[in-house]
Design a protein around this motif. Structure first.
Motif, mmCIF file in Angstrom:
data_model
loop_
_atom_site.group_PDB
_atom_site.id
_atom_site.type_symbol
_atom_site.label_atom_id
_atom_site.label_comp_id
_atom_site.label_asym_id
_atom_site.label_seq_id
_atom_site.Cartn_x
_atom_site.Cartn_y
_atom_site.Cartn_z
ATOM 1 N N TRP A 257 42.302 52.088 -19.405
ATOM 2 C CA TRP A 257 42.222 52.431 -20.824
ATOM 3 C C TRP A 257 41.434 53.709 -20.930
ATOM 4 O O TRP A 257 40.453 53.909 -20.221
ATOM 5 N N ILE A 258 41.840 54.620 -21.791
ATOM 6 C CA ILE A 258 41.182 55.926 -21.885
ATOM 7 C C ILE A 258 40.195 55.924 -23.047
ATOM 8 O O ILE A 258 40.517 55.518 -24.154
ATOM 9 N N ILE A 259 38.992 56.394 -22.776
ATOM 10 C CA ILE A 259 37.970 56.459 -23.819
ATOM 11 C C ILE A 259 37.370 57.854 -23.852
ATOM 12 O O ILE A 259 37.117 58.460 -22.819
ATOM 13 N N GLY A 260 37.113 58.362 -25.048
ATOM 14 C CA GLY A 260 36.358 59.594 -25.202
ATOM 15 C C GLY A 260 37.195 60.846 -25.106
ATOM 16 O O GLY A 260 38.331 60.838 -24.653
ATOM 17 N N ILE A 261 36.629 61.943 -25.577
ATOM 18 C CA ILE A 261 37.313 63.229 -25.561
ATOM 19 C C ILE A 261 37.560 63.694 -24.129
ATOM 20 O O ILE A 261 38.547 64.346 -23.812
ATOM 21 N N ALA A 262 36.639 63.325 -23.232
ATOM 22 C CA ALA A 262 36.767 63.731 -21.828
ATOM 23 C C ALA A 262 37.847 62.953 -21.086
ATOM 24 O O ALA A 262 38.109 63.219 -19.921
ATOM 25 N N LYS A 263 38.469 61.980 -21.760
ATOM 26 C CA LYS A 263 39.541 61.177 -21.159
ATOM 27 C C LYS A 263 39.074 60.487 -19.881
ATOM 28 O O LYS A 263 39.755 60.498 -18.855
ATOM 29 N N ILE A 264 37.894 59.903 -19.938
ATOM 30 C CA ILE A 264 37.345 59.191 -18.782
ATOM 31 C C ILE A 264 37.986 57.815 -18.699
ATOM 32 O O ILE A 264 38.035 57.087 -19.692
ATOM 33 N N PRO A 265 38.505 57.408 -17.521
ATOM 34 C CA PRO A 265 39.147 56.088 -17.414
ATOM 35 C C PRO A 265 38.130 54.953 -17.513
ATOM 36 O O PRO A 265 37.077 54.996 -16.885
ATOM 37 N N CYS A 266 38.458 53.961 -18.323
ATOM 38 C CA CYS A 266 37.583 52.805 -18.510
ATOM 39 C C CYS A 266 38.408 51.558 -18.231
ATOM 40 O O CYS A 266 39.523 51.422 -18.735
ATOM 41 N N LEU A 267 37.902 50.656 -17.403
ATOM 42 C CA LEU A 267 38.654 49.465 -17.030
ATOM 43 C C LEU A 267 38.470 48.368 -18.063
ATOM 44 O O LEU A 267 37.371 48.146 -18.565
ATOM 45 N N THR A 268 39.565 47.673 -18.344
ATOM 46 C CA THR A 268 39.553 46.653 -19.382
ATOM 47 C C THR A 268 39.996 45.315 -18.825
ATOM 48 O O THR A 268 40.989 45.237 -18.106
ATOM 49 N N ILE A 269 39.260 44.260 -19.154
ATOM 50 C CA ILE A 269 39.677 42.901 -18.821
ATOM 51 C C ILE A 269 40.480 42.373 -20.003
ATOM 52 O O ILE A 269 39.922 42.097 -21.066
ATOM 53 N N PRO A 270 41.803 42.256 -19.884
ATOM 54 C CA PRO A 270 42.631 41.835 -21.022
ATOM 55 C C PRO A 270 42.437 40.361 -21.332
ATOM 56 O O PRO A 270 42.155 39.562 -20.435
#
Length: 477
Positions: A257-270
């Protein structure tokens, strides 16, 4: 190996995967977003169709005269857009290139349907092209309007998700700035990683539920090696976002999942919409299957019991204390396959143990096994009485195998995660080699893989593989 204290008792806590059946937190806002987008798409598709029919070359066709055909067109368009995931949040709904592809694909489907239904009576080429182009234009305009209005409302503090941050004190400020860049969250609380320690985690989760937290952002260091924490967030109905560090290993059952203007990848537990429902489906399936099987195979029970009695002196059933859910003791039922004093003889046979690290005890040519016992083990028929354990709620059809006290006492702390779920009659370990696995660490890894990737579908897959393994007698002794 460190020795573990095994707790006696008959009152079992819930499985790690169960929890209370509840609706996913924040689902109302998500449903509102989806419904709004779908309604906008329906309005703009209808306008595109009316525009194309009005300005295109007129052709006598039921497609332009009957409302039912317009409903079919809109249903196909909306269906393809939904399948492409363009109603999801964030970058998904703003994927204009994906929207163009979805509209074009649905137009191909409509051409195919028209050809199969009545090839001589569709719409004119000009009407078709106008509808295709105007659909793309109007749907993209609709998404842009939706995004502009959403941003304006969020700037005023509306439709924001309440979130909680758990991270090291020195990194909290940087993480807050990162979260705020997304402009759709309100950081409602902050805590350090100690709130996820074993002594504090239940209080923490209860507090998050009471605050109405929808999502929790947790630093990788705070959640690393704590898979049970991920499951506890899931059963609480709270989406877990794992914030990145400089070097990060992908966690099981996650999606990017992408978060922030910097497009840093963030992992999500669905998490599912109805939290805990899958586990209770599993439990219901266990009960139904066991009840049916017990009725069907009752004659088999009687034949096996008679053979055991005729083969060697002793009881028909063998009841042994095993360690189950949350390291609680329970009595496992099996058909007796060994001589009556087998447990006393084991001490003299420990030197011949074929498991390399000595945690489990396995021998291919175990002198304690009777003639009938060898046959029963070869086809796993000795496990049939464990259906009663499943009915009693002590076991499941699929899960990590419950081990004897002697084995669990040699567990390391990392091994105890397998005790957080209901033990099973069969499991990933059994269908991946059964007794041919000669290293306990390899067996534990398979159990952990099962827990990390568990689903009802995985259980069904393992059950089907178990039938194949039993019939082929793979690794059984």
């Amino acid at each position: 190996m460190s020795h573990r204290n095994i707790s006696p008792g008959v009152t079992f806590k819930r499985d790690l995967r169960s929890g209370d059946v509840r609706i996913q937190r924040g689902i109302a806002i998500r449903l509102l977003r989806i419904v709004t987008l779908v309604l906008l798409d329906i309005i703009f598709l209808s306008l595109a169709w009316k525009f194309a029919v009005f300005y295109g070359t007129s052709l006598d066709s039921p497609w332009t005269q009957k409302t039912s055909f317009l409903l079919l067109i809109i249903t196909i368009e909306i269906g393809v857009i939904g399948v492409q995931g363009l109603y999801k949040a964030g970058i998904h709904r703003r994927n204009y290139f994906g929207l163009i592809k979805a509209v074009s694909l649905s137009e191909v489907f409509l051409l195919l349907i028209a050809f199969l239904y009545e090839p001589d009576s569709y719409v004119s080429r000009s009407t078709f092209i106008l509808f295709w182009l105007s659909s793309i234009a109007l749907l993209c305009i609709g998404r842009t309007i939706f995004d502009v209005i959403t941003k304006l409302m969020r700037q005023k503090g509306a439709i924001r998700y309440p979130v909680f941050l758990i991270a090291e004190t020195e990194a909290q400020e940087d993480y807050i700035k990162l979260i705020e860049q997304e402009n759709c969250y309100i950081v409602q609380g902050i805590a350090d990683s100690t709130c996820l320690d074993k002594a504090n985690r239940e209080v923490t989760l209860e507090s998050l539920r009471n605050q109405g937290i929808v999502e929790a952002f947790v630093s990788w260091k705070a959640v690393k090696n704590r898979l049970y924490v991920c499951w506890r967030f899931q059963t609480a109905g709270i989406i877990l976002r794992i914030l990145p560090t400089e070097s990060i290993v992908r966690y099981p059952k996650t999606m990017s999942w992408i978060i922030g203007i910097a497009k840093i990848p963030c992992l999500t537990i669905p998490i599912p919409i109805i939290v805990g429902s899958s586990f209770w489906v599993k439990r219901s399936f266990d009960l139904c299957c066991c009840t049916i099987l017990l009725i069907i195979i009752l004659p088999v029970y009687l034949v096996i019991a008679l053979l055991i009695k005729l083969d060697s002196p002793g009881a028909v059933f063998f009841r042994q204390e095993r360690i189950g859910l949350h390291s609680k003791k329970f009595k496992i039922w099996k058909f007796r396959t060994m001589v009556s004093n087998a447990e006393k003889m084991q001490k003299d046979l420990e030197a011949k143990n074929e498991i390399k690290d000595g945690v489990l005890f396995k021998m291919k040519e175990d002198p304690r096994v009777t003639r009938v016992g060898k046959f029963l083990r070869r086809y796993s028929l000795d496990e049939l009485p464990q259906l009663f354990n499943v009915v009693l709620g002590q076991m499941s059809l699929v899960g990590p195998r419950p081990l004897p006290i002697r084995d669990v006492e040699k567990f390391q702390t990392s091994h105890l995660l397998r005790q957080e779920v209901l033990p099973g009659i069969t499991g990933l370990w059994q269908v991946s080699g059964r007794s041919n696995i000669d290293n306990f660490e390899d067996a534990v890894k398979l159990d952990i893989v099962y827990i990390e990737n568990w689903s009802v579908w995985l259980d069904l897959t393992i059950l089907l593989k178990t039938i194949k393994v039993v019939i082929s007698k793979t690794g059984a002794y």
